[in-house]
Design a protein around this motif. Structure first.
Motif, PDB file in Angstrom:
ATOM      1  N   ALA A 136       0.821  -1.216   0.000  1.00 54.51           N
ATOM      2  CA  ALA A 136       0.000   0.000   0.000  1.00 54.51           C
ATOM      3  C   ALA A 136       0.852   1.263   0.000  1.00 54.51           C
ATOM      4  O   ALA A 136       0.396   2.317  -0.455  1.00 54.51           O
ATOM      5  CB  ALA A 136      -0.925   0.005   1.221  1.00 54.51           C
ATOM      6  N   SER A 137       2.088   1.157   0.484  1.00 55.79           N
ATOM      7  CA  SER A 137       2.994   2.310   0.507  1.00 55.79           C
ATOM      8  C   SER A 137       4.423   1.820   0.274  1.00 55.79           C
ATOM      9  O   SER A 137       5.251   1.797   1.191  1.00 55.79           O
ATOM     10  CB  SER A 137       2.882   3.043   1.852  1.00 55.79           C
ATOM     11  N   PRO A 138       4.735   1.407  -0.950  1.00 57.92           N
ATOM     12  CA  PRO A 138       6.031   0.758  -1.216  1.00 57.92           C
ATOM     13  C   PRO A 138       7.176   1.765  -1.285  1.00 57.92           C
ATOM     14  O   PRO A 138       6.971   2.936  -1.625  1.00 57.92           O
ATOM     15  CB  PRO A 138       5.806   0.101  -2.583  1.00 57.92           C
ATOM     16  N   PRO A 139       8.397   1.318  -0.972  1.00 61.43           N
ATOM     17  CA  PRO A 139       9.569   2.171  -1.178  1.00 61.43           C
ATOM     18  C   PRO A 139       9.753   2.463  -2.664  1.00 61.43           C
ATOM     19  O   PRO A 139       9.318   1.694  -3.528  1.00 61.43           O
ATOM     20  CB  PRO A 139      10.735   1.336  -0.638  1.00 61.43           C
ATOM     21  N   ALA A 140      10.399   3.567  -2.960  1.00 62.07           N
ATOM     22  CA  ALA A 140      10.631   3.920  -4.368  1.00 62.07           C
ATOM     23  C   ALA A 140      11.745   3.086  -4.981  1.00 62.07           C
ATOM     24  O   ALA A 140      11.677   2.710  -6.159  1.00 62.07           O
ATOM     25  CB  ALA A 140      10.957   5.408  -4.478  1.00 62.07           C
ATOM     26  N   ALA A 141      12.774   2.783  -4.206  1.00 64.10           N
ATOM     27  CA  ALA A 141      13.951   2.085  -4.739  1.00 64.10           C
ATOM     28  C   ALA A 141      13.733   0.574  -4.726  1.00 64.10           C
ATOM     29  O   ALA A 141      13.151   0.026  -3.790  1.00 64.10           O
ATOM     30  CB  ALA A 141      15.183   2.444  -3.927  1.00 64.10           C
ATOM     31  N   ARG A 147      14.557  -5.490   0.288  1.00 65.34           N
ATOM     32  CA  ARG A 147      14.923  -5.626   1.696  1.00 65.34           C
ATOM     33  C   ARG A 147      13.690  -5.672   2.589  1.00 65.34           C
ATOM     34  O   ARG A 147      13.622  -6.459   3.539  1.00 65.34           O
ATOM     35  CB  ARG A 147      15.840  -4.476   2.117  1.00 65.34           C
ATOM     36  N   GLU A 148      12.694  -4.836   2.304  1.00 67.22           N
ATOM     37  CA  GLU A 148      11.488  -4.824   3.120  1.00 67.22           C
ATOM     38  C   GLU A 148      10.669  -6.099   2.954  1.00 67.22           C
ATOM     39  O   GLU A 148      10.046  -6.584   3.902  1.00 67.22           O
ATOM     40  CB  GLU A 148      10.630  -3.597   2.799  1.00 67.22           C
ATOM     41  N   LEU A 197       4.327  -4.824  -5.598  1.00 70.16           N
ATOM     42  CA  LEU A 197       5.672  -4.415  -5.196  1.00 70.16           C
ATOM     43  C   LEU A 197       6.698  -4.564  -6.310  1.00 70.16           C
ATOM     44  O   LEU A 197       7.627  -3.751  -6.411  1.00 70.16           O
ATOM     45  CB  LEU A 197       6.114  -5.238  -3.978  1.00 70.16           C
ATOM     46  N   LEU A 198       6.570  -5.575  -7.152  1.00 76.30           N
ATOM     47  CA  LEU A 198       7.615  -5.884  -8.128  1.00 76.30           C
ATOM     48  C   LEU A 198       7.311  -5.419  -9.548  1.00 76.30           C
ATOM     49  O   LEU A 198       8.213  -5.004 -10.279  1.00 76.30           O
ATOM     50  CB  LEU A 198       7.873  -7.403  -8.138  1.00 76.30           C
ATOM     51  N   LEU A 199       6.055  -5.470  -9.960  1.00 74.39           N
ATOM     52  CA  LEU A 199       5.745  -5.156 -11.359  1.00 74.39           C
ATOM     53  C   LEU A 199       6.059  -3.707 -11.755  1.00 74.39           C
ATOM     54  O   LEU A 199       6.473  -3.469 -12.907  1.00 74.39           O
ATOM     55  CB  LEU A 199       4.292  -5.496 -11.668  1.00 74.39           C
ATOM     56  N   PRO A 200       5.903  -2.713 -10.854  1.00 75.81           N
ATOM     57  CA  PRO A 200       6.329  -1.363 -11.254  1.00 75.81           C
ATOM     58  C   PRO A 200       7.803  -1.293 -11.622  1.00 75.81           C
ATOM     59  O   PRO A 200       8.191  -0.522 -12.523  1.00 75.81           O
ATOM     60  CB  PRO A 200       6.034  -0.526  -9.999  1.00 75.81           C
TER      61      PRO A 200
END
Length: 222
Positions: A136-141, A147-148, A197-200
């Motif tokens: 819902a609020s993923p890291p940009a990198a 890691r998360e 999380l991964l497809l973007p």
């Protein structure tokens, strides 16, 4: 059950408790009255002026009205401890009712049966909710995202009671058993979280455009 408490009021109390995910004892009278289609004052009059009457009627019907932590919370905690100590095979409704100090009808009211209880345990003790919050609020990198994800997985494996290792042990020993059933039920939500999380990063060219299951497999080293 006391004669002055009609059965439809007991049903209304149980329905209001199910809707709120809590015990009858902590459901406001206004909510019970709404479920019964009457006003609060009419409900009190039909109960003889006492809130205790509905709780006693519910207890007489075989359901613990509560007042302690809700049956749902006690049952999930008790079942998780049973799984950690004895394995998934120990999770019978009878064993959970005894450990949670509640009745079998209470468990059926809260979960609808053993499958619903297992689903609630998986949601609480797998990485599912942590991954959904991360998605819902993923890291940009990309590095931070990976890691998360790993952090969520390690946290779930290390969480006490040790439920997730026991689920994997059951899954590997009998793929068609309850452990496999729990993973299959939760997989669509896990898959959606991994996709978010991964497809973007695939679309941005930071990951190879592989099928999502393969990406997940490679990231987890399976």
């Amino acid at each position: 059950m006391g004669e002055r408490v009609p059965w439809e009021l007991v049903e209304a109390a149980l329905a209001a408790a199910r809707e709120r995910g809590t015990d009858v004892a902590v459901v406001p009278l206004t909510a019970i009255a709404a479920a019964a289609g009457i006003s609060r004052s009419t409900l009190l009059r039909r109960l003889g002026g006492s809130r205790a009457a509905i709780d006693e009627a519910v207890r007489a019907a075989g359901v613990d009205p509560g007042g302690r932590p809700p049956v749902r919370e006690r049952a999930v905690a008790a079942a998780a401890q049973l799984i950690s100590e004895r394995g998934l095979g120990a999770v019978t409704l009878d064993a959970v009712a005894e450990a949670a100090q509640c009745s079998l009808p209470s468990l059926h009211t809260a979960f609808g049966g053993r499958d619903g209880l297992l689903t609630a345990i998986f949601e609480r003790h797998s990485p599912l909710l942590d991954l959904e919050r991360l998605a819902a609020s993923p890291p940009a990198a990309l590095g931070s995202t990976v890691r998360e994800i790993h952090r969520a997985l390690v946290t779930a494996f290390d969480r006490h009671p040790r439920v997730l290792p026991a689920l994997f042990a059951d899954l590997f020993s009998r793929p068609d058993g309850p452990g496999g059933q729990m993973f299959r039920a939760g997989f669509p939500r896990l898959f959606d979280s991994f996709g978010a999380l991964l497809l973007p990063h695939v679309r941005a060219g930071r990951l190879r455009p592989l099928p999502l299951p393969l990406l997940i497999q490679q990231m987890l080293g399976l």
